[in-house]
Design a protein around this motif. Structure first.
Motif, PDB file in Angstrom:
ATOM      1  N   ALA A   8       0.835  -1.207   0.000  1.00  0.00           N
ATOM      2  CA  ALA A   8       0.000   0.000   0.000  1.00  0.00           C
ATOM      3  C   ALA A   8       0.866   1.252   0.000  1.00  0.00           C
ATOM      4  CB  ALA A   8      -0.943  -0.008   1.204  1.00  0.00           C
ATOM      5  N   LEU A   9       1.948   1.229   0.765  1.00  0.00           N
ATOM      6  CA  LEU A   9       2.870   2.367   0.809  1.00  0.00           C
ATOM      7  C   LEU A   9       3.488   2.612  -0.568  1.00  0.00           C
ATOM      8  CD1 LEU A   9       4.485   4.537   2.328  1.00  0.00           C
ATOM      9  CD2 LEU A   9       6.077   2.727   3.029  1.00  0.00           C
ATOM     10  N   ARG A  10       3.885   1.545  -1.236  1.00  0.00           N
ATOM     11  CA  ARG A  10       4.458   1.689  -2.583  1.00  0.00           C
ATOM     12  C   ARG A  10       3.440   2.279  -3.549  1.00  0.00           C
ATOM     13  NH1 ARG A  10       7.010  -3.315  -1.397  1.00  0.00           N
ATOM     14  NH2 ARG A  10       5.502  -4.433  -2.659  1.00  0.00           N
ATOM     15  N   GLU A  11       2.188   1.855  -3.442  1.00  0.00           N
ATOM     16  CA  GLU A  11       1.133   2.403  -4.311  1.00  0.00           C
ATOM     17  C   GLU A  11       0.898   3.885  -4.021  1.00  0.00           C
ATOM     18  OE1 GLU A  11      -0.152   0.931  -6.884  1.00  0.00           O
ATOM     19  OE2 GLU A  11       0.430  -1.138  -6.515  1.00  0.00           O
ATOM     20  N   ALA A  12       0.972   4.268  -2.746  1.00  0.00           N
ATOM     21  CA  ALA A  12       0.815   5.684  -2.390  1.00  0.00           C
ATOM     22  C   ALA A  12       1.944   6.516  -2.991  1.00  0.00           C
ATOM     23  CB  ALA A  12       0.771   5.849  -0.874  1.00  0.00           C
ATOM     24  N   MET A  13       3.169   5.983  -2.930  1.00  0.00           N
ATOM     25  CA  MET A  13       4.300   6.708  -3.494  1.00  0.00           C
ATOM     26  C   MET A  13       4.203   6.771  -5.021  1.00  0.00           C
ATOM     27  SD  MET A  13       5.911   7.714  -0.794  1.00  0.00           S
ATOM     28  CE  MET A  13       4.241   7.864  -0.171  1.00  0.00           C
ATOM     29  N   GLU A  14       3.679   5.702  -5.625  1.00  0.00           N
ATOM     30  CA  GLU A  14       3.468   5.716  -7.075  1.00  0.00           C
ATOM     31  C   GLU A  14       2.432   6.778  -7.442  1.00  0.00           C
ATOM     32  OE1 GLU A  14       1.739   3.043 -10.750  1.00  0.00           O
ATOM     33  OE2 GLU A  14       2.403   1.969  -8.952  1.00  0.00           O
ATOM     34  N   THR A  15       1.359   6.841  -6.667  1.00  0.00           N
ATOM     35  CA  THR A  15       0.329   7.849  -6.937  1.00  0.00           C
ATOM     36  C   THR A  15       0.925   9.245  -6.853  1.00  0.00           C
ATOM     37  OG1 THR A  15      -1.397   6.383  -6.090  1.00  0.00           O
ATOM     38  CG2 THR A  15      -1.940   8.725  -6.240  1.00  0.00           C
ATOM     39  N   HIS A  69      -0.822  24.293  -9.057  1.00  0.00           N
ATOM     40  CA  HIS A  69       0.027  24.082  -7.882  1.00  0.00           C
ATOM     41  C   HIS A  69      -0.828  23.867  -6.628  1.00  0.00           C
ATOM     42  CE1 HIS A  69       4.121  24.544  -9.373  1.00  0.00           C
ATOM     43  NE2 HIS A  69       3.621  25.400 -10.245  1.00  0.00           N
ATOM     44  N   ALA A  70      -1.962  24.536  -6.551  1.00  0.00           N
ATOM     45  CA  ALA A  70      -2.833  24.379  -5.376  1.00  0.00           C
ATOM     46  C   ALA A  70      -3.388  22.959  -5.298  1.00  0.00           C
ATOM     47  CB  ALA A  70      -3.980  25.388  -5.424  1.00  0.00           C
ATOM     48  N   ILE A  71      -3.821  22.415  -6.420  1.00  0.00           N
ATOM     49  CA  ILE A  71      -4.328  21.035  -6.445  1.00  0.00           C
ATOM     50  C   ILE A  71      -3.195  20.067  -6.139  1.00  0.00           C
ATOM     51  CG2 ILE A  71      -5.246  19.224  -7.958  1.00  0.00           C
ATOM     52  CD1 ILE A  71      -6.934  21.459  -9.299  1.00  0.00           C
ATOM     53  N   PHE A  72      -2.038  20.314  -6.742  1.00  0.00           N
ATOM     54  CA  PHE A  72      -0.873  19.474  -6.462  1.00  0.00           C
ATOM     55  C   PHE A  72      -0.546  19.484  -4.975  1.00  0.00           C
ATOM     56  CE2 PHE A  72       3.607  19.244  -5.463  1.00  0.00           C
ATOM     57  CZ  PHE A  72       3.935  17.983  -5.951  1.00  0.00           C
ATOM     58  N   ASP A  73      -0.486  20.677  -4.384  1.00  0.00           N
ATOM     59  CA  ASP A  73      -0.134  20.779  -2.967  1.00  0.00           C
ATOM     60  C   ASP A  73      -1.109  20.005  -2.091  1.00  0.00           C
ATOM     61  OD1 ASP A  73       2.052  22.352  -3.584  1.00  0.00           O
ATOM     62  OD2 ASP A  73       1.044  24.255  -3.091  1.00  0.00           O
ATOM     63  N   ASP A  74      -2.405  20.082  -2.413  1.00  0.00           N
ATOM     64  CA  ASP A  74      -3.411  19.348  -1.637  1.00  0.00           C
ATOM     65  C   ASP A  74      -3.202  17.840  -1.751  1.00  0.00           C
ATOM     66  OD1 ASP A  74      -5.948  18.978  -0.125  1.00  0.00           O
ATOM     67  OD2 ASP A  74      -6.658  18.211  -2.064  1.00  0.00           O
ATOM     68  N   LEU A  75      -3.085  17.351  -2.983  1.00  0.00           N
ATOM     69  CA  LEU A  75      -2.906  15.905  -3.173  1.00  0.00           C
ATOM     70  C   LEU A  75      -1.571  15.430  -2.622  1.00  0.00           C
ATOM     71  CD1 LEU A  75      -4.482  15.368  -6.693  1.00  0.00           C
ATOM     72  CD2 LEU A  75      -5.322  14.475  -4.507  1.00  0.00           C
ATOM     73  N   ASP A  76      -0.521  16.204  -2.820  1.00  0.00           N
ATOM     74  CA  ASP A  76       0.789  15.821  -2.302  1.00  0.00           C
ATOM     75  C   ASP A  76       0.742  15.714  -0.777  1.00  0.00           C
ATOM     76  OD1 ASP A  76       3.659  15.315  -2.880  1.00  0.00           O
ATOM     77  OD2 ASP A  76       3.915  17.103  -1.638  1.00  0.00           O
ATOM     78  N   LYS A  77       0.095  16.673  -0.135  1.00  0.00           N
ATOM     79  CA  LYS A  77      -0.031  16.647   1.323  1.00  0.00           C
ATOM     80  C   LYS A  77      -0.821  15.407   1.766  1.00  0.00           C
ATOM     81  CE  LYS A  77      -0.955  20.533   3.163  1.00  0.00           C
ATOM     82  NZ  LYS A  77      -1.670  21.763   3.530  1.00  0.00           N
ATOM     83  N   ARG A  78      -1.883  15.087   1.052  1.00  0.00           N
ATOM     84  CA  ARG A  78      -2.690  13.904   1.392  1.00  0.00           C
ATOM     85  C   ARG A  78      -1.854  12.624   1.293  1.00  0.00           C
ATOM     86  NH1 ARG A  78      -8.739  13.933  -0.106  1.00  0.00           N
ATOM     87  NH2 ARG A  78      -9.306  16.131  -0.019  1.00  0.00           N
ATOM     88  N   GLN A 103       1.433  12.326   1.257  1.00  0.00           N
ATOM     89  CA  GLN A 103       2.498  12.335   2.260  1.00  0.00           C
ATOM     90  C   GLN A 103       1.949  11.825   3.591  1.00  0.00           C
ATOM     91  OE1 GLN A 103       5.769  12.943   2.343  1.00  0.00           O
ATOM     92  NE2 GLN A 103       5.932  13.406   0.174  1.00  0.00           N
ATOM     93  N   SER A 104       0.748  12.280   3.934  1.00  0.00           N
ATOM     94  CA  SER A 104       0.115  11.837   5.182  1.00  0.00           C
ATOM     95  C   SER A 104      -0.182  10.340   5.150  1.00  0.00           C
ATOM     96  CB  SER A 104      -1.168  12.635   5.418  1.00  0.00           C
ATOM     97  OG  SER A 104      -1.838  12.170   6.564  1.00  0.00           O
ATOM     98  N   ILE A 105      -0.732   9.877   4.041  1.00  0.00           N
ATOM     99  CA  ILE A 105      -1.025   8.447   3.890  1.00  0.00           C
ATOM    100  C   ILE A 105       0.262   7.639   4.021  1.00  0.00           C
ATOM    101  CG2 ILE A 105      -1.730   6.670   2.222  1.00  0.00           C
ATOM    102  CD1 ILE A 105      -3.816   8.788   1.196  1.00  0.00           C
ATOM    103  N   GLY A 106       1.318   8.096   3.357  1.00  0.00           N
ATOM    104  CA  GLY A 106       2.603   7.406   3.447  1.00  0.00           C
ATOM    105  C   GLY A 106       3.122   7.356   4.866  1.00  0.00           C
ATOM    106  N   GLY A 107       2.976   8.454   5.600  1.00  0.00           N
ATOM    107  CA  GLY A 107       3.412   8.485   6.992  1.00  0.00           C
ATOM    108  C   GLY A 107       2.631   7.522   7.861  1.00  0.00           C
ATOM    109  N   ILE A 108       1.331   7.485   7.661  1.00  0.00           N
ATOM    110  CA  ILE A 108       0.485   6.565   8.429  1.00  0.00           C
ATOM    111  C   ILE A 108       0.872   5.119   8.143  1.00  0.00           C
ATOM    112  CG2 ILE A 108      -1.880   5.676   8.658  1.00  0.00           C
ATOM    113  CD1 ILE A 108      -2.794   8.647   8.140  1.00  0.00           C
TER     114      ILE A 108
END
Length: 125
Positions: free
Chosen positions: A57-64, A79-88, A90-95
Motif C-alpha cells: 500500500a505504501l508503494r502504491e501511495a508513493m506511485e500515486t 500548484h494548489a491542487i498538487f499541494d493538496d494531493l501531495d499533502k494527502r 504524504q500523510s497516507i505514506g506516513g500513516i
C-alpha cells in the motif's frame, strides 16, 4: 478513498491522449492503496504478511504521488491542487510507515508465523 476520489476528479480534465498512461496509472495506484490495506487486515494473523501488504500500500501511495508529480509537470493541474494531493499522499505514506513500524498491535495473533495451533489457548471460564 477520499484521496483516490480526488485523483479521479483531477483526471477528468486530462487530455484524451493520457487515457491509457497517466490517467489509468494514477487511477490504478490510487485505488490499490485501499485494496492493499483491506488485504493487510485479512492477513493480520501473520505479522510478516500484514507488513508486506501495508508495504505494498505504501508503494502504491508513493506511485500515486509520482503520477501527481507528472500531472503538475505536464501542467494538467494547478500548484494548489498538487499541494493538496501531495499533502494527502504524504500523510497516507506516513500513516502506513507507522503501521509497518508498529505492526504488532494491529495483528490478531502475536506470532510472526501466524500458526494459530501454536498459540496459547484461552483459559476456560
Amino acid at each position: 478513498m477520499e484521496s483516490a476520489a480526488g485523483v479521479f476528479e483531477i483526471t477528468r480534465a486530462f487530455p484524451r491522449e493520457e487515457m491509457y498512461s497517466l490517467t489509468d496509472q494514477s487511477h490504478g495506484s490510487s485505488r490499490a492503496i485501499t485494496a492493499m490495506i483491506a488485504e493487510a487486515w485479512a492477513h493480520r494473523p501473520c505479522k510478516a504478511s500484514f507488513i508486506s501488504k501495508i508495504d505494498d500500500a505504501l508503494r502504491e501511495a508513493m506511485e500515486t504521488q509520482s503520477w501527481v508529480d507528472h500531472a503538475l509537470a505536464s501542467r494538467y493541474i494547478s500548484h494548489a491542487i498538487f499541494d493538496d494531493l501531495d499533502k494527502r499522499y504524504q500523510s497516507i505514506g506516513g500513516i502506513l510507515s507507522r503501521m509497518i513500524d508498529r505492526a504488532s498491535p494491529f495483528c490478531k495473533y502475536p506470532s510472526d508465523t501466524g500458526d494459530r495451533s501454536l498459540q496459547e489457548e484461552p483459559a476456560a471460564e
